[in-house]
Every structure is written in structure tokens, then in C-alpha cells.
Motif scaffolding. Sequence first.
Motif, short mmCIF file in Angstrom:
data_model
loop_
_atom_site.label_atom_id
_atom_site.label_comp_id
_atom_site.label_asym_id
_atom_site.label_seq_id
_atom_site.Cartn_x
_atom_site.Cartn_y
_atom_site.Cartn_z
N ILE A 5 0.63 -1.34 -0.04
CA ILE A 5 0.03 0.07 0.03
C ILE A 5 0.88 1.17 -0.03
O ILE A 5 0.66 2.12 -0.68
N ARG A 6 1.78 1.42 0.85
CA ARG A 6 2.92 2.42 0.86
C ARG A 6 3.37 2.61 -0.54
O ARG A 6 3.76 3.78 -0.84
N THR A 7 3.97 1.59 -1.33
CA THR A 7 4.58 1.84 -2.47
C THR A 7 3.50 2.52 -3.53
O THR A 7 3.85 3.32 -4.32
N PHE A 8 2.27 2.00 -3.61
CA PHE A 8 1.37 2.28 -4.26
C PHE A 8 1.12 3.94 -4.05
O PHE A 8 0.77 4.98 -4.96
N ALA A 9 0.78 4.15 -2.59
CA ALA A 9 0.66 5.51 -2.28
C ALA A 9 1.87 6.44 -2.81
O ALA A 9 1.49 7.70 -3.15
N GLU A 10 2.85 6.13 -2.57
CA GLU A 10 4.14 6.93 -2.91
C GLU A 10 4.31 7.22 -4.25
O GLU A 10 4.39 8.34 -4.69
N ARG A 11 3.74 6.35 -5.14
CA ARG A 11 3.40 6.39 -6.75
C ARG A 11 2.52 7.19 -7.34
O ARG A 11 2.26 7.52 -8.32
N GLY A 12 1.53 7.18 -6.30
CA GLY A 12 0.21 7.92 -6.83
C GLY A 12 -0.65 6.90 -7.52
O GLY A 12 -1.46 7.72 -8.12
N ASP A 13 -0.59 5.85 -7.14
CA ASP A 13 -1.57 4.87 -7.81
C ASP A 13 -2.73 4.23 -6.98
O ASP A 13 -2.93 3.02 -7.32
N LEU A 14 -3.11 5.01 -6.01
CA LEU A 14 -4.21 4.68 -5.41
C LEU A 14 -5.54 4.34 -6.15
O LEU A 14 -5.97 3.31 -5.72
N ALA A 15 -5.63 4.86 -7.30
CA ALA A 15 -6.73 4.56 -8.15
C ALA A 15 -6.66 3.12 -8.66
O ALA A 15 -7.59 2.62 -8.92
N HIS A 16 -5.64 2.85 -8.96
CA HIS A 16 -5.21 1.31 -9.63
C HIS A 16 -5.28 0.37 -8.42
O HIS A 16 -5.67 -0.54 -8.86
N LEU A 17 -4.96 0.54 -7.24
CA LEU A 17 -4.96 -0.37 -6.35
C LEU A 17 -6.60 -0.33 -6.12
O LEU A 17 -7.06 -1.37 -5.85
N ALA A 18 -7.16 0.71 -5.95
CA ALA A 18 -8.70 0.42 -5.66
C ALA A 18 -9.27 -0.33 -7.16
O ALA A 18 -10.30 -0.90 -6.55
N LEU A 19 -8.94 -0.05 -7.96
CA LEU A 19 -9.51 -0.80 -9.30
C LEU A 19 -9.08 -2.24 -8.98
O LEU A 19 -10.08 -3.22 -9.50
N LEU A 20 -7.84 -2.48 -8.95
CA LEU A 20 -7.61 -4.01 -8.61
C LEU A 20 -8.46 -4.64 -7.31
O LEU A 20 -8.76 -5.47 -7.69
N VAL A 21 -8.71 -4.02 -6.38
CA VAL A 21 -9.37 -4.69 -5.47
C VAL A 21 -10.69 -4.59 -5.82
O VAL A 21 -11.25 -5.83 -5.61
N TRP A 22 -11.38 -3.71 -6.31
CA TRP A 22 -12.60 -3.74 -7.10
C TRP A 22 -12.81 -5.03 -8.02
O TRP A 22 -13.74 -5.94 -7.99
N ALA A 23 -11.84 -5.22 -8.89
CA ALA A 23 -11.84 -6.14 -9.81
C ALA A 23 -11.82 -7.62 -9.45
O ALA A 23 -12.44 -8.48 -9.59
N LEU A 24 -10.95 -7.62 -8.46
CA LEU A 24 -10.96 -9.05 -7.50
C LEU A 24 -12.03 -9.59 -6.90
O LEU A 24 -12.39 -10.52 -6.98
N SER A 25 -12.61 -8.53 -6.31
CA SER A 25 -13.87 -8.59 -5.37
C SER A 25 -14.99 -9.01 -6.55
O SER A 25 -15.64 -9.92 -6.19
N ALA A 26 -15.24 -8.32 -7.66
CA ALA A 26 -16.28 -8.60 -8.45
C ALA A 26 -16.08 -10.15 -9.11
O ALA A 26 -17.00 -10.69 -9.32
N SER A 27 -14.73 -10.43 -9.34
CA SER A 27 -14.46 -11.66 -10.03
C SER A 27 -14.83 -12.66 -8.97
O SER A 27 -15.62 -13.58 -9.19
N LEU A 28 -14.46 -12.60 -7.78
CA LEU A 28 -14.78 -13.52 -6.68
C LEU A 28 -16.28 -13.61 -6.48
O LEU A 28 -16.89 -14.84 -6.40
N ALA A 29 -17.20 -12.46 -6.61
CA ALA A 29 -18.55 -12.54 -6.46
C ALA A 29 -19.14 -13.54 -7.60
O ALA A 29 -19.95 -14.14 -7.48
N PHE A 30 -18.40 -13.14 -8.81
CA PHE A 30 -18.81 -13.82 -9.99
C PHE A 30 -18.89 -15.31 -9.93
O PHE A 30 -19.85 -15.89 -10.11
#
Length: 65
Positions: A5-30
Motif C-alpha cells: 500500500i505504501r508503494t502504491f501511495a508513494e507512486r500515486g497509484d491509489l486509483a489503480h489499487l482501488a481498481l484492482l481490489v474492485w476487480a478482484l472482489s467482482a471476480s470472486l462474487a461472479f
Amino acid sequence: MDILIRTFAERGDLAHLALLVWALSASLAFWRVLGELSRATRRFDDFIREIASFNARYDDPSKGS
């Protein structure tokens, strides 16, 4: 996990991290919904087989159905 999380935050990629979490949870739900649908289809098929078996056993041939 904190380092990730710190690596993503330092690089400014929090949106990508959120998108990854959403995609993984949506895939699991599917996959869970798909598995439940498969089990429901199997139960319905078993029910139809039992009805057909019951009808075959207790069908009255004198009625001419």
C-alpha cells in the motif's frame, strides 16, 4: 501488505489499487454466483428426475394417458 500500500501511495497509484481490489472482489462474487447457479441447476435437475421417476412408477396405464 503495508509495504504494498505504501508503494502504491508513494507512486500515486491509489486509483489503480482501488481498481484492482474492485476487480478482484467482482471476480470472486461472479465465481460464487456461478457456482451457486450450477448447484441450483443440479438440484432442479434432480427434482425433475424424481418427478419423472414417480410418474413412471405410478402412471395408470388404464387411463390411456
